[in-house]
Design an enzyme around this catalytic site. Structure first.
Site, PDB file in Angstrom:
ATOM      1  N   HIS A 112      58.093   8.755  72.635  1.00 39.39           N
ATOM      2  CA  HIS A 112      57.270   9.505  72.102  1.00 39.39           C
ATOM      3  C   HIS A 112      55.732  10.608  72.062  1.00 39.39           C
ATOM      4  O   HIS A 112      55.865  11.093  71.866  1.00 39.39           O
ATOM      5  CB  HIS A 112      56.833   8.055  70.786  1.00 39.39           C
ATOM      6  N   GLU A 113      55.488   9.536  72.830  1.00 35.20           N
ATOM      7  CA  GLU A 113      54.166  10.443  73.283  1.00 35.20           C
ATOM      8  C   GLU A 113      54.344  10.788  74.719  1.00 35.20           C
ATOM      9  O   GLU A 113      53.574  12.574  74.318  1.00 35.20           O
ATOM     10  CB  GLU A 113      53.395   9.225  74.759  1.00 35.20           C
ATOM     11  N   HIS A 129      54.607  14.223  71.661  1.00 32.39           N
ATOM     12  CA  HIS A 129      53.200  14.969  71.727  1.00 32.39           C
ATOM     13  C   HIS A 129      52.837  15.439  72.750  1.00 32.39           C
ATOM     14  O   HIS A 129      52.105  16.494  72.592  1.00 32.39           O
ATOM     15  CB  HIS A 129      52.162  13.929  71.730  1.00 32.39           C
ATOM     16  N   ASP A 178      50.705   9.066  62.237  1.00 32.53           N
ATOM     17  CA  ASP A 178      51.016  10.389  63.116  1.00 32.53           C
ATOM     18  C   ASP A 178      50.922  11.442  60.993  1.00 32.53           C
ATOM     19  O   ASP A 178      50.615  12.382  61.150  1.00 32.53           O
ATOM     20  CB  ASP A 178      52.001  10.888  63.543  1.00 32.53           C
TER      21      ASP A 178
HETATM   22 ZN    ZN Z   1      52.624   9.764  67.695  1.00 32.45          ZN
END
Ligand code: ZN
Length: 387
Positions: A190-191, A194, A272
């Site tokens: 997930h990170e 980003h 988000d």
């Molecule tokens: Zn996020």
């Protein structure tokens, strides 16, 4: 100053002021006595109402310029009694906003005077990294840094303590890292989603670092950008910046879905999605950036941060509301597809970055960009110097 002391004190105060004219009266936290009358909250209103009435009477009593100027301060102008704000009373309002970079630097200079700070720390850099911080936040930042310095048995505050203090204030306390597990991998993907999009999208702010060290408040990790303080201070976002920012924000979910499939996606992306909706709505309703046209459908309410968001009124029909919703979804979907595509096309790179993140727990922006550059060309961005 005279909360709970009552009307007679107000009378005395003004008598004293008249005797000493020319004279300034300064009332701090005016909302303590100047709250809207008749709200009936908390009881004991009688005393306060009398005080307020006396204050109003005294302010009316001025004949022409008798040399007394009254200044009052409050964080809550929205709860003040309307009578206080009528012409002849407090008829001029000045909003003291969060300081800009120069202001932050000056505030940091004041609060750093009684602290031992290593010469390698640049107050200029701290000021640049703290857009949106108030004076109190900045004082708190230096105090946090001083506490960390003492805990680490150092003689003076170094850039490392400043960094950690900023993270602590903006994100939360660090917790112990998770053991290697599926959950940890999911957070890492997930990170990295980003972080990779922040790095590859030409208009998004460059990556400062990405980490999977958990923080208090249920945060499993975060990807942090070097904020462009000029843009934040001025509020002048471009359409390209907004779109890339939406795409970057959707990168976390996009990466989860590409790797683990729709069924495994966690609730971790709910924050988000809220942010995405927010930006996309603004594009459609405030900035006239979509084909809905050049109308500001929602006025930018300056006082939102002062707790007056109930003042925003929708200036459009139900039909328009549906159109706006559709537009918001359209923008989000378009950006989401871009995010998925970039993750998909860079899957090898994503996997490698995730392995590294799990091993190191934190990847600094510079190292991150070096690795990405081995696979694909980096867009040109201005890199603000971090401390
Ligand atoms: Zn996020």
């Amino acid at each position: 100053m005279f909360v709970g002391v009552g009307a007679s004190r107000v009378r005395d105060l003004f008598k004293k002021a008249k005797d000493n004219a020319p004279c300034l009266i300064f009332i701090d936290e005016i909302d303590a006595v100047g709250r809207q009358r008749g709200a009936g909250i908390g009881g004991g209103n009688d005393e306060r109402e009398q005080t307020l009435n006396q204050l109003l009477t005294e302010m009316d009593g001025f004949e022409g310029n008798n040399g007394i100027i009254i200044i009052a301060a409050t964080n809550r102008p929205d709860v003040l009694d309307a009578a206080l704000l009528r012409p002849g009373r407090f008829d001029r309002q000045i909003i003291v906003d969060a300081p800009d970079r120069k202001g932050r630097l000056a505030i940091l200079k004041v609060h750093s005077q009684n602290k031992k700070i290593d010469p390698s720390v640049s107050l200029e850099v701290i000021a640049r990294r703290t857009p949106g911080f108030t004076g109190a936040d900045l004082a708190n930042l230096l105090n946090e840094a001083a506490i960390l310095t003492a805990r680490r048995r150092k003689d003076s505050i170094t850039p490392a303590e400043i960094d950690d203090a900023i993270d602590r204030l903006t994100i939360g306390l660090t917790l112990n890292p998770l053991m290697d597990s599926k959950k940890k991998r999911l957070i890492a993907y997930h990170e990295i989603g980003h972080a990779l999009l922040a790095t590859l999208l030409p208009h998004s702010d460059p990556l400062n670092k990405v980490t999977i060290i958990p923080r208090s408040g249920g945060i499993g990790g975060f990807s942090q950008q070097i904020l462009n303080e000029e843009v934040i201070d001025s509020g002048l976002y471009t359409r390209a910046w907004m779109k890339d920012n939406i795409t970057m924000t959707l990168g976390g979910k996009a990466s989860e879905v590409e790797v683990f499939g729709e069924a495994e996606v966690t609730g971790g992306a709910s924050g988000d999605l809220k942010m995405v909706t927010n930006i996309a709505r603004k594009m459609a309703t405030m900035y006239g950036m979509t084909d809905l046209g050049l109308i500001a459908l929602e006025s930018q309410n300056q006082d939102v941060f002062l707790g007056r968001d109930w003042g925003t009124r929708n200036e459009y029909s139900e039909e328009m509301a549906i159109k706006i919703d559709r537009k918001v979804r359209e923008i989000a979907n378009e950006c989401y597809q871009i995010a998925r595509k970039i993750i998909r096309e860079n899957r090898d790179l994503v996997d490698r970055l995730v392995d590294l993140l799990i091993e190191q727990e934190t990847i600094e922006g510079e190292q991150f960009r070096k690795i990405v550059a081995e696979y694909t060309q980096l867009p040109e961005k201005e890199l603000a110097k971090s401390s």
